[in-house]
Design an enzyme around this catalytic site. Sequence first.
Site, mmCIF file in Angstrom:
data_model
loop_
_atom_site.group_PDB
_atom_site.id
_atom_site.type_symbol
_atom_site.label_atom_id
_atom_site.label_comp_id
_atom_site.label_asym_id
_atom_site.label_seq_id
_atom_site.Cartn_x
_atom_site.Cartn_y
_atom_site.Cartn_z
ATOM 1 N N LYS A 25 0.832 -1.210 0.000
ATOM 2 C CA LYS A 25 0.000 0.000 0.000
ATOM 3 C C LYS A 25 0.861 1.252 0.000
ATOM 4 O O LYS A 25 0.660 2.169 -0.794
ATOM 5 C CB LYS A 25 -0.903 -0.008 1.243
ATOM 6 C CG LYS A 25 -1.553 1.327 1.542
ATOM 7 C CD LYS A 25 -2.431 1.264 2.770
ATOM 8 C CE LYS A 25 -1.730 1.449 4.079
ATOM 9 N NZ LYS A 25 -1.437 2.846 4.461
ATOM 10 N N ASN A 26 1.844 1.278 0.912
ATOM 11 C CA ASN A 26 2.592 2.513 1.103
ATOM 12 C C ASN A 26 3.618 2.778 -0.002
ATOM 13 O O ASN A 26 4.230 3.840 -0.036
ATOM 14 C CB ASN A 26 3.248 2.528 2.490
ATOM 15 C CG ASN A 26 2.178 2.654 3.570
ATOM 16 O OD1 ASN A 26 1.030 3.011 3.275
ATOM 17 N ND2 ASN A 26 2.535 2.354 4.806
ATOM 18 N N ARG A 95 -4.640 10.412 4.085
ATOM 19 C CA ARG A 95 -3.537 11.289 4.458
ATOM 20 C C ARG A 95 -2.414 11.253 3.435
ATOM 21 O O ARG A 95 -1.767 12.257 3.143
ATOM 22 C CB ARG A 95 -3.004 10.812 5.809
ATOM 23 C CG ARG A 95 -2.618 11.891 6.735
ATOM 24 C CD ARG A 95 -1.732 11.381 7.833
ATOM 25 N NE ARG A 95 -0.420 11.952 7.671
ATOM 26 C CZ ARG A 95 -0.067 13.123 8.096
ATOM 27 N NH1 ARG A 95 -0.907 13.870 8.763
ATOM 28 N NH2 ARG A 95 1.133 13.594 7.882
ATOM 29 N N ASP A 119 -4.562 11.949 12.979
ATOM 30 C CA ASP A 119 -5.422 10.777 12.919
ATOM 31 C C ASP A 119 -5.245 9.966 14.186
ATOM 32 O O ASP A 119 -4.586 10.402 15.125
ATOM 33 C CB ASP A 119 -5.203 9.956 11.648
ATOM 34 C CG ASP A 119 -3.812 9.396 11.566
ATOM 35 O OD1 ASP A 119 -3.159 9.285 12.608
ATOM 36 O OD2 ASP A 119 -3.384 9.061 10.460
ATOM 37 N N ASP A 308 4.232 -0.177 12.109
ATOM 38 C CA ASP A 308 2.958 -0.722 11.645
ATOM 39 C C ASP A 308 2.728 -2.158 12.124
ATOM 40 O O ASP A 308 1.623 -2.684 11.997
ATOM 41 C CB ASP A 308 2.879 -0.661 10.114
ATOM 42 C CG ASP A 308 2.725 0.775 9.633
ATOM 43 O OD1 ASP A 308 2.292 1.623 10.434
ATOM 44 O OD2 ASP A 308 3.050 1.052 8.469
#
Length: 428
Positions: A25-26, A95, A119, A308
């Site tokens: 994802k990142n 974000r 967040d 994470d």
Amino acid sequence: MARVDVIRVKGGARLAGDVTVGGAKNSALKLMAVALLAEGRSVVANVPRITDIAIMAEVLRRLGCGVTLDGTEAVIDVPAEPGSEADYDLVRRLRASICVLGPLLARRGYVRVALPGGDMIGSRGLDMHVSGLARMGAEISGEHGFVIASAPRGLHGAKIWLDFPSVGATENILMAAVLAKGVTEIDNAAREPEIVDICDMLTAMGARIEGAGSSTLIVEGVDALKPVRHQTIGDRIVGGTWAFASVMTRGDVTVHGVRPEFLDIALDKLVTAGATVEPGDNRFRVRMDARPRGVDIVTLPYPGFATDLLPMALGLAAVAEGSSLITENIFDGRFMFVNEMVRLGADIRTDGHHAVVNGRDRLSGAPVRATDIRAGAGLVIAGLCADGVTEVGEVHHIDRGYPDFVSDLARLGVEVERTDVPEPTFDF
Ligand code: EPU
């Protein structure tokens, strides 16, 4: 009546089998922003099928790009002059859309991006993004909830020292530097594999970058870049989540699609906890046949233990033999979900950025609530080690990072279902 999305798991499963992990994802989100740097059609392959990618596609469409999400490919057609505004309605949902700041500033000389705000894992500033771009000649201001950056005479190379190896700041500065005039040196740069992935795509587009994966990035600006096709690296955090889940459930899971060297420290911690890890080529197998031992874990920028994976580390500690000290160094709000773990019977006390965890043989199933992507996945995995049923609510958070989470769990042997349950509303 309002409804809330929940995942229900029955505790006591032993995870066994194979699981294939998609693109990171990142990485993928940022690679889609990298595409903005060249006019024409770029393709980002191996993108995960998650909500965040769909939101990023919409951010790019609003900037005038044509974007098609076709299976695991994002096909992005970038116009000669992309737009220069990213609105709050999208940025607040994602974000990461702040990463259009660098590329748009480089291509348009002007950009107006909504401030994402904090967040659930902490305050998350932008000061290093801003000061880095300012050193390259941008004038930056904040107004009405937007960050506005302009460089009417173009960006120039600069020597930039980051106070902390911020992933997002490194990416924004890098994406601006590739089209700036002259040489930019970024010191104390982030070294995450996702940064190397971005550098690889940029280099294929014609950028000149040295030092990818090290703390010093040297970028020599070029006049223009060309569109390319790029394959996203596998998601090490999703892979790491399955590795922890295997150990916590005394399972035997082979993870495909992730290079084990991206998880060196995490896998080493699992070995210390008693697991057997067999690394392979873009895959690894994690086996455990006894109760794990407690291990101390400290999160740090890459190559340190990834923040994470902190919820999984807490979950492991919660069911391990003995006590563990878990320290979080990246996000000030990362422990916010600890109260939910405590609802599952975990014995966790936090003090500032430390958590002391006394392992229990079993947790106890309960309704809990996901507060962010990783906390959500961590709670579901903890539920696998609990007596009875655990019901994790607000699992749309999990959808933001884990494609096929429920079907993967089922394939690995978990009794799991996802439903919407009604929630009473109370009128005044
Ligand atoms: N920070 C500042 N000022 C800045 C930039 C960062 O104070 O200008 C602080 C942040 O507040 C935070 C710390 O520095 O406390 C680290 O922030 P960083 O910039 O490294 O993280 P990020 O780019 O916001 C990315 C990932 C996160 C991951 C972190 C750390 C994306 C979209 N997000 O965030 O992933 O935890 O790097 O590895 O790439 C997730 O996927 O669930 C997630 C949160």
